[in-house]
Design a protein around this motif. Structure first.
Motif, short mmCIF file in Angstrom:
data_model
loop_
_atom_site.label_atom_id
_atom_site.label_comp_id
_atom_site.label_asym_id
_atom_site.label_seq_id
_atom_site.Cartn_x
_atom_site.Cartn_y
_atom_site.Cartn_z
N SER A 109 0.84 -1.18 0.00
CA SER A 109 0.00 0.00 0.00
C SER A 109 0.88 1.24 0.00
CB SER A 109 -0.94 -0.02 1.19
OG SER A 109 -0.28 0.37 2.36
N GLU A 110 0.30 2.34 -0.40
CA GLU A 110 1.07 3.59 -0.49
C GLU A 110 1.58 4.02 0.87
OE1 GLU A 110 0.76 7.85 -2.75
OE2 GLU A 110 -1.10 6.93 -2.08
N SER A 111 0.80 3.82 1.90
CA SER A 111 1.22 4.28 3.23
C SER A 111 2.50 3.57 3.69
CB SER A 111 0.11 4.08 4.25
OG SER A 111 -0.19 2.71 4.39
N ALA A 112 2.76 2.38 3.19
CA ALA A 112 3.96 1.63 3.58
C ALA A 112 5.18 1.99 2.76
CB ALA A 112 3.69 0.13 3.46
N THR A 113 5.00 2.71 1.65
CA THR A 113 6.12 2.96 0.74
C THR A 113 6.47 4.43 0.55
OG1 THR A 113 4.67 2.96 -1.19
CG2 THR A 113 5.67 0.86 -0.56
N LYS A 114 5.72 5.34 1.13
CA LYS A 114 6.04 6.76 0.97
C LYS A 114 7.08 7.17 2.00
CE LYS A 114 1.96 8.05 3.57
NZ LYS A 114 0.66 8.67 3.51
N PHE A 115 7.88 8.17 1.65
CA PHE A 115 8.88 8.64 2.59
C PHE A 115 9.08 10.14 2.43
CE2 PHE A 115 11.14 7.11 -1.11
CZ PHE A 115 12.11 8.07 -1.35
N PRO A 116 9.53 10.83 3.48
CA PRO A 116 9.67 12.29 3.43
C PRO A 116 10.85 12.73 2.57
CG PRO A 116 10.35 11.45 5.57
CD PRO A 116 9.84 10.28 4.80
N MET A 117 10.65 13.88 1.95
CA MET A 117 11.66 14.46 1.07
C MET A 117 12.17 15.77 1.64
SD MET A 117 11.86 12.60 -1.71
CE MET A 117 12.48 13.69 -2.99
N PRO A 118 13.41 16.14 1.27
CA PRO A 118 13.87 17.51 1.54
C PRO A 118 13.26 18.43 0.48
CG PRO A 118 15.59 16.25 0.46
CD PRO A 118 14.46 15.30 0.70
N ALA A 119 13.41 19.72 0.63
CA ALA A 119 12.89 20.66 -0.36
C ALA A 119 13.67 20.53 -1.66
CB ALA A 119 12.97 22.09 0.17
N GLY A 120 12.97 20.51 -2.78
CA GLY A 120 13.62 20.43 -4.09
C GLY A 120 12.66 19.98 -5.16
N THR A 121 13.21 19.59 -6.31
CA THR A 121 12.42 19.24 -7.48
C THR A 121 12.75 17.82 -7.95
OG1 THR A 121 12.35 21.55 -8.15
CG2 THR A 121 11.83 19.93 -9.84
N VAL A 122 11.70 17.06 -8.23
CA VAL A 122 11.85 15.71 -8.79
C VAL A 122 11.60 15.80 -10.29
CG1 VAL A 122 10.87 13.38 -8.84
CG2 VAL A 122 11.20 14.56 -6.66
N ARG A 123 12.48 15.14 -11.06
CA ARG A 123 12.36 15.15 -12.53
C ARG A 123 12.99 13.87 -13.07
NH1 ARG A 123 15.70 19.66 -11.64
NH2 ARG A 123 14.12 20.94 -12.60
N GLN A 124 12.86 13.68 -14.35
CA GLN A 124 13.48 12.58 -15.09
C GLN A 124 13.18 11.20 -14.50
OE1 GLN A 124 17.57 13.24 -16.17
NE2 GLN A 124 17.10 15.21 -17.10
N LEU A 125 11.89 10.91 -14.40
CA LEU A 125 11.44 9.58 -13.97
C LEU A 125 11.83 8.55 -15.03
CD1 LEU A 125 9.74 7.65 -12.17
CD2 LEU A 125 7.77 8.32 -13.58
N ARG A 126 12.43 7.46 -14.60
CA ARG A 126 12.78 6.34 -15.49
C ARG A 126 12.36 5.05 -14.81
NH1 ARG A 126 16.89 8.40 -19.18
NH2 ARG A 126 17.59 10.42 -18.41
N VAL A 127 11.67 4.18 -15.57
CA VAL A 127 11.19 2.91 -15.04
C VAL A 127 11.63 1.80 -15.99
CG1 VAL A 127 9.17 1.58 -14.34
CG2 VAL A 127 9.18 4.06 -14.02
N ARG A 128 12.05 0.68 -15.41
CA ARG A 128 12.45 -0.49 -16.20
C ARG A 128 11.88 -1.73 -15.53
NH1 ARG A 128 15.71 -1.37 -20.19
NH2 ARG A 128 16.63 0.69 -20.04
N VAL A 129 11.37 -2.65 -16.36
CA VAL A 129 10.86 -3.94 -15.88
C VAL A 129 11.51 -5.06 -16.69
CG1 VAL A 129 8.64 -3.03 -15.09
CG2 VAL A 129 8.86 -3.84 -17.43
N PRO A 130 11.78 -6.22 -16.09
CA PRO A 130 12.38 -7.31 -16.85
C PRO A 130 11.40 -8.02 -17.77
CG PRO A 130 12.18 -7.91 -14.53
CD PRO A 130 11.76 -6.48 -14.66
N THR A 131 10.10 -7.95 -17.45
CA THR A 131 9.08 -8.61 -18.25
C THR A 131 8.09 -7.58 -18.77
OG1 THR A 131 9.25 -10.58 -16.85
CG2 THR A 131 7.30 -10.41 -18.24
N ALA A 132 7.90 -7.53 -20.09
CA ALA A 132 6.96 -6.58 -20.70
C ALA A 132 5.53 -6.88 -20.23
CB ALA A 132 7.06 -6.66 -22.22
N PRO A 133 4.64 -5.88 -20.27
CA PRO A 133 3.27 -6.08 -19.81
C PRO A 133 2.46 -7.11 -20.60
CG PRO A 133 3.70 -3.74 -20.14
CD PRO A 133 4.90 -4.49 -20.62
#
Length: 96
Positions: free
Chosen positions: A1-25
């Motif tokens: 669940s989201e509540s178990a995986t979220k964590f606090p951040m320092p001030a700043g900007t998130v960019r350039q999301l990259r995701v990779r999976v070993p098995t295609a959908p």
């Protein structure tokens, strides 16, 4: 669940999301996808990407999201058309 995986951040900007999976959908023309969305304090941001059918990666190199100190970050995964199961790995760039 989201509540178990979220964590606090320092001030700043998130960019350039990259995701990779070993098995295609799923096979071509099946419509199977995974959509990955960076979330801030439980709300979706514009930083998102989708892995389609036979692909094994995606990225969002355009959108950004600003975080204040203490904001919580998580990654939402939405599955469409019953994609195959797979582990995955994601990264994003953070600039204070």
């Amino acid at each position: 669940s989201e509540s178990a995986t979220k964590f606090p951040m320092p001030a700043g900007t998130v960019r350039q999301l990259r995701v990779r999976v070993p098995t295609a959908p799923g096979p071509a023309a099946s419509g199977n996808t995974w959509t990955f969305t960076v979330r801030k304090n439980g709300v979706s941001t514009g930083v998102t990407c989708t892995i389609f059918e036979t692909a094994t990666s995606c990225s969002d190199l355009v959108n950004t999201s600003a975080f204040a100190a203490g904001d919580l970050i998580s990654l939402r995964i939405d599955a469409i058309s019953n994609p195959y199961d797979s582990d995955g790995f994601w990264t994003a760039q953070f600039t204070p």
